[in-house]
Design an enzyme around this catalytic site. Structure first.
Site: not given
Length: 257
Positions: A62, A108, A111
């Site tokens: 992220a 992220g 993910e």
């Protein structure tokens, strides 16, 4: 700024994360990805999606700089839910999404790749959830998806230690479908997608709806849905063509009907 390159070639949609230097998943990139998924849903020719990263990384996580602009706990919760909803949409998308992972898929980035349906990784890729080393935790469903692939014990180890695993180990754990040399990544991912796109799109769509039932643990609902889909598919032109082609010992000519 364009954070995501997009093109459709021969029934395959290519989505390339382009947010240098680390392909961080900013709010803008997440919105761009959502917009592209909207476009793909409207394009009946698309039968598979390849998601990849430009440059040295798939995605290193992220956009941490964005975190500093948030204040209340509710702001962070909304950010997490935005990512979770998008990744859930990918997981339940009508056509398969294949992640091509090189360099790093961290935080992220991992993910996002776990929301995809298949993953091909390079041997030297690094995959991990290092959030705890920053004093935070995974927020885009990492604590929920990682155990599904590697088991709870290994998920505890990876998340609590924050240490990444190699592409080779990811494959051995079942987190990746295949591990390849970096110079073979594009070819291998494309070949996998090409095995999908020769199928009839109605059958692809049904399978994409059915397999997620397995994650719910409700076997009865899953097989019931499968039986209904089995009945529906036999009414399609492609099913008739596929059966006839088998009888005539030739390759089927599917029209996606």
């Amino acid at each position: 700024m364009n954070t995501l390159d997009f093109e459709v070639v021969n029934h395959i949609a290519y989505l390339t994360i382009k947010s240098p230097p680390a392909n961080a998943l900013s709010s803008t990139l997440l919105s761009d990805l959502s917009t592209r998924l909207d476009q793909i849903e409207e394009d009946i020719s698309v039968k598979a999606i390849i998601l990849r990263g430009d440059g040295k990384f798939f995605s290193a996580g992220a956009d941490i700089k964005e975190f500093t602009s948030l204040q209340a706990a509710s702001d962070y919760e909304l950010l997490a839910k935005k990512g979770q909803e998008l990744f859930d949409r990918i997981e339940h998308f009508s056509v398969p999404v294949i992640a091509a992972i090189h360099g790093a898929a961290l935080g992220g980035g991992l993910e996002l790749s776990m929301a995809c349906h298949m993953r091909i990784v390079t041997e030297n890729a690094k995959l991990g959830l290092p959030e705890l080393t920053l004093g935070i935790i995974p927020g885009f469903a990492g604590t929920q998806r990682l155990p599904q692939y590697v088991g709870t014990a290994k998920a505890y180890e990876m998340i609590l230690s924050g240490e990444p695993i190699s592409g080779k180990e990811a494959y051995s754990l079942g987190l990746a479908n295949k591990v390849v040399d970096e110079d073979m990544l594009e070819q291998e991912v494309r070949q996998l997608a090409e095995k999908v796109i020769i199928k009839s799109k109605p059958t692809i769509n049904h399978v994409m709806q059915l397999i997620p039932f397995a994650k719910t643990g409700n076997f009865a609902s899953g097989v019931d849905a499968e039986a209904k889909a089995f009945g529906q598919i036999f009414g399609t032109d492609d099913a008739k063509e596929g059966v006839q082609a088998f009888v005539e010992k030739r390759k089927p000519n599917f029209q996606d009907k």
